[in-house]
Design an enzyme around this catalytic site. Structure first.
Site, PDB file in Angstrom:
ATOM      1  N   GLY A 218       0.601   8.079   2.791  1.00  0.00           N
ATOM      2  CA  GLY A 218      -0.167   7.478   2.604  1.00  0.00           C
ATOM      3  C   GLY A 218      -1.051   8.235   1.146  1.00  0.00           C
ATOM      4  N   GLU A 259       5.076  12.154   6.421  1.00  0.00           N
ATOM      5  CA  GLU A 259       5.727  10.811   6.552  1.00  0.00           C
ATOM      6  C   GLU A 259       5.141  10.013   5.136  1.00  0.00           C
ATOM      7  OE1 GLU A 259       4.207   9.294   9.624  1.00  0.00           O
ATOM      8  OE2 GLU A 259       4.940  10.996  11.071  1.00  0.00           O
ATOM      9  N   PRO A 260       5.505  10.354   3.794  1.00  0.00           N
ATOM     10  CA  PRO A 260       5.758   9.699   2.958  1.00  0.00           C
ATOM     11  C   PRO A 260       6.341   8.971   2.614  1.00  0.00           C
ATOM     12  CG  PRO A 260       6.253  11.448   2.154  1.00  0.00           C
ATOM     13  CD  PRO A 260       6.159  12.171   3.646  1.00  0.00           C
ATOM     14  N   GLY A 261       5.577   7.570   1.899  1.00  0.00           N
ATOM     15  CA  GLY A 261       6.871   6.241   1.726  1.00  0.00           C
ATOM     16  C   GLY A 261       6.382   6.608   0.448  1.00  0.00           C
ATOM     17  N   ARG A 298       4.820  -8.518  -2.526  1.00  0.00           N
ATOM     18  CA  ARG A 298       3.482  -7.542  -1.857  1.00  0.00           C
ATOM     19  C   ARG A 298       2.498  -7.593  -2.940  1.00  0.00           C
ATOM     20  NH1 ARG A 298       2.673  -2.695  -4.392  1.00  0.00           N
ATOM     21  NH2 ARG A 298       1.633  -1.531  -2.776  1.00  0.00           N
ATOM     22  N   TYR A 302      -0.254  -8.681  -0.554  1.00  0.00           N
ATOM     23  CA  TYR A 302      -1.339  -7.323  -0.628  1.00  0.00           C
ATOM     24  C   TYR A 302      -2.571  -7.545  -1.786  1.00  0.00           C
ATOM     25  CZ  TYR A 302       1.965  -4.979   2.796  1.00  0.00           C
ATOM     26  OH  TYR A 302       2.272  -4.281   3.180  1.00  0.00           O
ATOM     27  N   CYS A 328       9.026 -22.197  -3.987  1.00  0.00           N
ATOM     28  CA  CYS A 328       7.902 -23.000  -4.005  1.00  0.00           C
ATOM     29  C   CYS A 328       6.810 -23.078  -2.803  1.00  0.00           C
ATOM     30  CB  CYS A 328       9.224 -24.543  -3.222  1.00  0.00           C
ATOM     31  SG  CYS A 328      10.387 -24.968  -4.525  1.00  0.00           S
ATOM     32  N   GLU A 329       6.504 -21.922  -3.174  1.00  0.00           N
ATOM     33  CA  GLU A 329       5.085 -21.900  -2.638  1.00  0.00           C
ATOM     34  C   GLU A 329       4.001 -20.810  -3.567  1.00  0.00           C
ATOM     35  OE1 GLU A 329       3.775 -21.520   0.580  1.00  0.00           O
ATOM     36  OE2 GLU A 329       5.834 -21.123   1.333  1.00  0.00           O
TER      37      GLU A 329
HETATM   38  C1  LIG Z   1       4.430   3.514   6.627  1.00  0.00           C
HETATM   39  C2  LIG Z   1       4.359   4.860   7.348  1.00  0.00           C
HETATM   40  C3  LIG Z   1       3.823   5.448   6.185  1.00  0.00           C
HETATM   41  C4  LIG Z   1       3.782   5.443   5.006  1.00  0.00           C
HETATM   42  O1  LIG Z   1       3.010   5.386   4.319  1.00  0.00           O
HETATM   43  P1  LIG Z   1       3.135   4.997   3.209  1.00  0.00           P
HETATM   44  O2  LIG Z   1       2.094   4.781   2.097  1.00  0.00           O
HETATM   45  O3  LIG Z   1       4.221   4.137   2.131  1.00  0.00           O
HETATM   46  O4  LIG Z   1       2.989   6.607   2.797  1.00  0.00           O
HETATM   47  C5  LIG Z   1       4.085   6.638   6.932  1.00  0.00           C
HETATM   48  N1  LIG Z   1       3.901   7.446   8.342  1.00  0.00           N
HETATM   49  C6  LIG Z   1       4.126   6.243   9.153  1.00  0.00           C
HETATM   50  C7  LIG Z   1       4.471   6.174  11.291  1.00  0.00           C
HETATM   51  C8  LIG Z   1       4.044   4.440   8.489  1.00  0.00           C
HETATM   52  O5  LIG Z   1       4.160   3.916   9.576  1.00  0.00           O
END
Ligand SMILES: *Cc1c(COP(=O)(O)O)cnc(C)c1O
Length: 400
Positions: A218, A259-261, A298, A302, A328-329
């Site tokens: 996050g 757990e960064p995405g 996105r 969001y 088409c939306e």
């Molecule tokens: C989606 C998710 C993340 C990553 O979130 P980001 O905002 O992309 O960093 C980490 N942990 C869990 C369990 C998630 O579902």
């Protein structure tokens, strides 16, 4: 990546095209590692952000492990060369049979509900260690749709139910090796992480077998010039201090997981599109592009901001446009956005498209999904080909 390289890539591979810059992934991984150099920190990339196998392989090369939310993601991580024990499965109310598959595949499991904890106890007792996903009841994150740690969120087991958790753990003699929390996305205040981590540290004192504290993902990234982001050095220093204090009271050095995405892949990616039609309406000027919410959802999902560059005409006079897709939306990428004048055929770049871009794409309107290119260490490589009609029809059974 400079504009001429990007334009060349579109000439070679067409548009729309996702392009990822490996050097930015390397930079982000390093900044996280540097910020937590004083503790035993492990990065578990939340791969739902981007599952291209080339990206997963790059993560593996950089010593980053993987957090998966489905068996499909697990299979992809295994294909990218990960060992099962490097994978954590963090389900959200999935069928328990899926959890069984993940256990049998050898992944670590983050248990996210009391019924699953009970099932886990009945099926595995003390033979299969697991982690528990707690909901710390902390509201954090940039957007109500992406906050996951507040009390009304569906994710995890409320810390208020700690006694019920302990009850099940003791009844089945479960071995809880980790506590997990993920409070949301786009969190820029170190305070939210600290607050949530305090809740976890307090709960942790009741679990004697812990090896891991997992503080989720996050971290906020920059979406436009001058944007505030997570100050990783400061966050690292503050969490490190809290974590070291905790480990001391706990009596043992634990691993600290994140757990960064987005933090790892958002900024590495751009979606390159071509302006098709410029529509000068009495009310406003529209730029139509050869892409849409089927490729980058996105903004519509969001309300996310994606900075847009006109790569073909960077020095053109400033004009204001609504940038819209061809689906088409209602399909708006940006409203009343100032851009250097856009002409039909110009190549535009949507920034921050590396996370939750391609992985959220669809075949809506029977459109093909984009190809993907990874630029890394001086080499640009096509890592996903363009689609054809066959890709749209592959699962249809009534062809003639
Ligand atoms: C989606 C998710 C993340 C990553 O979130 P980001 O905002 O992309 O960093 C980490 N942990 C869990 C369990 C998630 O579902």
């Amino acid at each position: 990546m400079n504009s001429s390289t990007l334009i060349e890539l579109t000439q070679q591979h067409g548009t729309p095209l996702y392009v990822y810059d490996g050097s930015i992934i390397r930079r982000q991984v390093k900044s996280l590692q540097d910020a937590f150099a004083d503790v035993d920190m492990r990065i578990k990339y939340a791969c739902k952000a981007n599952t291209n196998l080339a990206i997963l392989r790059l993560m593996r090369e950089l010593g980053v492990e993987i957090d998966v939310v489905s068996m499909g993601e697990m299979q992809m991580a295994l294909l990218a060369g990960y060992a099962p024990e490097q994978l954590t499965f963090t389900p959200s109310g999935v069928p328990f049979e899926e959890v069984r598959e993940a256990v049998e595949a050898g992944a670590k499991i983050n248990v996210d509900s009391l019924p699953l904890l009970e099932w886990f106890g009945q099926n595995y007792g003390d033979t299969q260690p697991c982690l528990i996903r707690l909901k710390p009841n902390v509201a954090a994150g940039g957007n109500a749709k992406i906050m996951t740690g507040h009390s009304d969120s569906k994710f995890g087991i409320s810390v208020l139910l700690l006694d019920d958790i302990m009850n099940i753990v003791e009844r089945y003699n479960l071995k809880i090796i980790g506590l997990h929390q993920h409070t949301g996305s786009d969190i820029k205040e170190a305070d939210a992480f600290l607050q949530a981590s305090e809740v976890i540290f307090k709960a942790a004192m009741r679990f004697p077998d812990l090896e891991i504290i997992d503080l989720g993902g996050g971290f906020k990234v920059s979406y436009k010039p001058g944007d505030t982001t997570t100050d990783m050095q400061r966050l690292g220093a503050e969490i490190t201090r809290g974590f070291q204090d905790f480990c001391q009271s706990y009596g043992r050095e634990l691993q600290l997981w994140f757990e960064p995405g987005k933090y790892l892949v958002s900024e590495c990616g751009q979606l390159l599109v071509q302006a098709t039609v410029i529509k000068e309406d009495p009310a406003r000027d529209f730029v139509h592009v050869d892409s849409g919410l089927n490729h980058l959802i996105r903004p519509m999902m969001y309300g996310s901001y994606h900075h847009i560059l006109n790569l073909s005409n960077p020095d053109g006079p400033a004009r204001n446009y609504d940038v819209v897709g061809y689906i088409c939306e209602t399909d708006t990428f940006a409203t009343d956005r100032e851009l250097p004048e856009v002409r039909p055929g110009d190549i535009l770049a949507f920034l921050n498209a590396g996370a939750y871009g391609f992985t959220m794409s669809s075949h809506y309107n029977a459109r093909y999904r984009p190809a993907e290119v990874l630029v890394d260490e001086g080499e640009a490589r096509l890592v996903r080909r363009h689609e054809t009609l066959d890709d749209l029809l592959r699962t249809q059974l009534d062809l003639n």
